[in-house]
Design a protein around this motif. Structure first.
Motif, PDB file in Angstrom:
ATOM      1  N   MET A  43       0.853  -1.195   0.000  1.00  0.00           N
ATOM      2  CA  MET A  43       0.000   0.000   0.000  1.00  0.00           C
ATOM      3  C   MET A  43       0.887   1.243   0.000  1.00  0.00           C
ATOM      4  O   MET A  43       2.016   1.224   0.473  1.00  0.00           O
ATOM      5  N   ALA A  44       0.357   2.318  -0.491  1.00  0.00           N
ATOM      6  CA  ALA A  44       1.103   3.575  -0.632  1.00  0.00           C
ATOM      7  C   ALA A  44       1.435   4.222   0.715  1.00  0.00           C
ATOM      8  O   ALA A  44       0.729   4.036   1.702  1.00  0.00           O
ATOM      9  N   THR A  45       2.522   4.991   0.704  1.00  0.00           N
ATOM     10  CA  THR A  45       2.923   5.760   1.878  1.00  0.00           C
ATOM     11  C   THR A  45       2.546   7.219   1.641  1.00  0.00           C
ATOM     12  O   THR A  45       2.846   7.782   0.589  1.00  0.00           O
ATOM     13  N   ILE A  46       1.872   7.821   2.631  1.00  0.00           N
ATOM     14  CA  ILE A  46       1.403   9.199   2.531  1.00  0.00           C
ATOM     15  C   ILE A  46       2.075  10.043   3.605  1.00  0.00           C
ATOM     16  O   ILE A  46       2.084   9.671   4.773  1.00  0.00           O
ATOM     17  N   LEU A  47       2.619  11.190   3.192  1.00  0.00           N
ATOM     18  CA  LEU A  47       3.212  12.141   4.133  1.00  0.00           C
ATOM     19  C   LEU A  47       2.132  13.163   4.487  1.00  0.00           C
ATOM     20  O   LEU A  47       1.605  13.841   3.600  1.00  0.00           O
ATOM     21  N   VAL A  48       1.776  13.233   5.767  1.00  0.00           N
ATOM     22  CA  VAL A  48       0.764  14.179   6.251  1.00  0.00           C
ATOM     23  C   VAL A  48       1.497  15.313   6.967  1.00  0.00           C
ATOM     24  O   VAL A  48       2.221  15.074   7.936  1.00  0.00           O
ATOM     25  N   VAL A  49       1.309  16.536   6.466  1.00  0.00           N
ATOM     26  CA  VAL A  49       2.029  17.694   6.999  1.00  0.00           C
ATOM     27  C   VAL A  49       1.037  18.734   7.519  1.00  0.00           C
ATOM     28  O   VAL A  49       0.236  19.276   6.758  1.00  0.00           O
ATOM     29  N   ASP A  50       1.084  19.008   8.816  1.00  0.00           N
ATOM     30  CA  ASP A  50       0.218  20.030   9.419  1.00  0.00           C
ATOM     31  C   ASP A  50       0.819  20.412  10.759  1.00  0.00           C
ATOM     32  O   ASP A  50       1.315  19.550  11.478  1.00  0.00           O
ATOM     33  N   ASP A  51       0.785  21.704  11.076  1.00  0.00           N
ATOM     34  CA  ASP A  51       1.339  22.132  12.363  1.00  0.00           C
ATOM     35  C   ASP A  51       0.388  21.816  13.515  1.00  0.00           C
ATOM     36  O   ASP A  51       0.793  21.803  14.659  1.00  0.00           O
ATOM     37  N   ALA A  52      -0.881  21.531  13.216  1.00  0.00           N
ATOM     38  CA  ALA A  52      -1.858  21.177  14.258  1.00  0.00           C
ATOM     39  C   ALA A  52      -1.841  19.657  14.449  1.00  0.00           C
ATOM     40  O   ALA A  52      -2.200  18.900  13.543  1.00  0.00           O
ATOM     41  N   ALA A  53      -1.412  19.218  15.624  1.00  0.00           N
ATOM     42  CA  ALA A  53      -1.296  17.787  15.912  1.00  0.00           C
ATOM     43  C   ALA A  53      -2.616  17.058  15.695  1.00  0.00           C
ATOM     44  O   ALA A  53      -2.644  15.964  15.138  1.00  0.00           O
ATOM     45  N   PHE A  54      -3.742  17.665  16.092  1.00  0.00           N
ATOM     46  CA  PHE A  54      -5.029  16.986  15.953  1.00  0.00           C
ATOM     47  C   PHE A  54      -5.385  16.748  14.479  1.00  0.00           C
ATOM     48  O   PHE A  54      -5.983  15.731  14.138  1.00  0.00           O
ATOM     49  N   MET A  55      -4.987  17.661  13.585  1.00  0.00           N
ATOM     50  CA  MET A  55      -5.249  17.470  12.151  1.00  0.00           C
ATOM     51  C   MET A  55      -4.383  16.331  11.607  1.00  0.00           C
ATOM     52  O   MET A  55      -4.850  15.512  10.821  1.00  0.00           O
ATOM     53  N   ARG A  56      -3.118  16.292  12.033  1.00  0.00           N
ATOM     54  CA  ARG A  56      -2.237  15.189  11.602  1.00  0.00           C
ATOM     55  C   ARG A  56      -2.802  13.858  12.075  1.00  0.00           C
ATOM     56  O   ARG A  56      -2.856  12.896  11.313  1.00  0.00           O
ATOM     57  N   MET A  57      -3.220  13.823  13.334  1.00  0.00           N
ATOM     58  CA  MET A  57      -3.744  12.580  13.909  1.00  0.00           C
ATOM     59  C   MET A  57      -5.027  12.156  13.191  1.00  0.00           C
ATOM     60  O   MET A  57      -5.195  10.992  12.856  1.00  0.00           O
ATOM     61  N   ARG A  58      -5.910  13.111  12.938  1.00  0.00           N
ATOM     62  CA  ARG A  58      -7.194  12.811  12.293  1.00  0.00           C
ATOM     63  C   ARG A  58      -6.970  12.243  10.893  1.00  0.00           C
ATOM     64  O   ARG A  58      -7.529  11.218  10.516  1.00  0.00           O
ATOM     65  N   MET A  59      -6.135  12.919  10.104  1.00  0.00           N
ATOM     66  CA  MET A  59      -5.870  12.445   8.743  1.00  0.00           C
ATOM     67  C   MET A  59      -5.126  11.116   8.757  1.00  0.00           C
ATOM     68  O   MET A  59      -5.415  10.239   7.941  1.00  0.00           O
ATOM     69  N   SER A  60      -4.183  10.974   9.675  1.00  0.00           N
ATOM     70  CA  SER A  60      -3.425   9.724   9.782  1.00  0.00           C
ATOM     71  C   SER A  60      -4.345   8.556  10.107  1.00  0.00           C
ATOM     72  O   SER A  60      -4.201   7.466   9.549  1.00  0.00           O
ATOM     73  N   LYS A  61      -5.295   8.792  11.011  1.00  0.00           N
ATOM     74  CA  LYS A  61      -6.246   7.747  11.407  1.00  0.00           C
ATOM     75  C   LYS A  61      -7.089   7.324  10.198  1.00  0.00           C
ATOM     76  O   LYS A  61      -7.250   6.136   9.929  1.00  0.00           O
ATOM     77  N   ILE A  62      -7.604   8.294   9.445  1.00  0.00           N
ATOM     78  CA  ILE A  62      -8.414   8.018   8.250  1.00  0.00           C
ATOM     79  C   ILE A  62      -7.601   7.173   7.262  1.00  0.00           C
ATOM     80  O   ILE A  62      -8.086   6.172   6.727  1.00  0.00           O
ATOM     81  N   LEU A  63      -6.354   7.577   7.055  1.00  0.00           N
ATOM     82  CA  LEU A  63      -5.505   6.899   6.073  1.00  0.00           C
ATOM     83  C   LEU A  63      -5.064   5.507   6.521  1.00  0.00           C
ATOM     84  O   LEU A  63      -5.097   4.560   5.734  1.00  0.00           O
ATOM     85  N   THR A  64      -4.643   5.369   7.785  1.00  0.00           N
ATOM     86  CA  THR A  64      -4.191   4.048   8.247  1.00  0.00           C
ATOM     87  C   THR A  64      -5.353   3.066   8.283  1.00  0.00           C
ATOM     88  O   THR A  64      -5.179   1.894   7.954  1.00  0.00           O
ATOM     89  N   GLU A  65      -6.548   3.533   8.638  1.00  0.00           N
ATOM     90  CA  GLU A  65      -7.720   2.644   8.643  1.00  0.00           C
ATOM     91  C   GLU A  65      -8.054   2.170   7.229  1.00  0.00           C
ATOM     92  O   GLU A  65      -8.650   1.113   7.051  1.00  0.00           O
ATOM     93  N   ALA A  66      -7.653   2.964   6.215  1.00  0.00           N
ATOM     94  CA  ALA A  66      -7.893   2.581   4.821  1.00  0.00           C
ATOM     95  C   ALA A  66      -6.719   1.766   4.265  1.00  0.00           C
ATOM     96  O   ALA A  66      -6.709   1.406   3.091  1.00  0.00           O
ATOM     97  N   GLY A  67      -5.712   1.484   5.120  1.00  0.00           N
ATOM     98  CA  GLY A  67      -4.606   0.630   4.713  1.00  0.00           C
ATOM     99  C   GLY A  67      -3.349   1.336   4.234  1.00  0.00           C
ATOM    100  O   GLY A  67      -2.402   0.689   3.795  1.00  0.00           O
ATOM    101  N   TYR A  68      -3.325   2.663   4.314  1.00  0.00           N
ATOM    102  CA  TYR A  68      -2.127   3.401   3.893  1.00  0.00           C
ATOM    103  C   TYR A  68      -1.089   3.427   5.011  1.00  0.00           C
ATOM    104  O   TYR A  68      -1.435   3.386   6.179  1.00  0.00           O
ATOM    105  N   GLN A  69       0.186   3.551   4.629  1.00  0.00           N
ATOM    106  CA  GLN A  69       1.270   3.807   5.578  1.00  0.00           C
ATOM    107  C   GLN A  69       1.296   5.328   5.718  1.00  0.00           C
ATOM    108  O   GLN A  69       1.099   6.026   4.720  1.00  0.00           O
ATOM    109  N   VAL A  70       1.550   5.842   6.910  1.00  0.00           N
ATOM    110  CA  VAL A  70       1.565   7.296   7.103  1.00  0.00           C
ATOM    111  C   VAL A  70       2.860   7.750   7.766  1.00  0.00           C
ATOM    112  O   VAL A  70       3.329   7.136   8.712  1.00  0.00           O
TER     113      VAL A  70
END
Length: 118
Positions: free
Chosen positions: A1-28
């Protein structure tokens, strides 16, 4: 599965997007500013990047330009707050492939990543 780099200075936004992506099978991989994003892009070689525009150290637009200089084929989607249309236009001219408006819905995040990785 693809690796996605999530970049945001707000930790909660990084965590939220990371959770969405990892649950869909992406590496983050995460970065909290543009400077760190450029370094992580070079070291981890992600398949796609979701990058906030407004951040300390180095903003998303500058980081986008540096990443595209390093890798002209980089697939980057900008994440923006409402009312940043001018910046979004500049980001597209600089090579951004897509953009998401905060707060991002899960399906929109997955659709953008799917499009970037296609």
């Amino acid at each position: 599965m693809a690796t996605i780099l999530v970049v945001d200075d707000a930790a909660f936004m990084r965590m939220r997007m990371s959770k969405i992506l990892t649950e869909a099978g992406y590496q983050v991989v995460q970065a909290e500013n543009g400077l760190e994003a450029v370094e992580k892009y070079k070291s981890d070689k992600p398949d796609a990047v979701l990058m906030d525009i407004t951040m300390p150290e180095m903003d998303g637009l500058t980081a986008l330009k540096e990443i595209r200089q390093h890798d002209p084929a980089a697939r980057v989607a900008m994440v923006t707050a409402l009312g940043q249309q001018q910046i979004v236009l500049e980001a597209v001219k600089s090579g951004a492939k897509d953009f998401l408006v905060k707060p991002c819905e899960g399906d929109r995040v997955l659709a953008a990543v799917s499009k970037l990785c296609a």
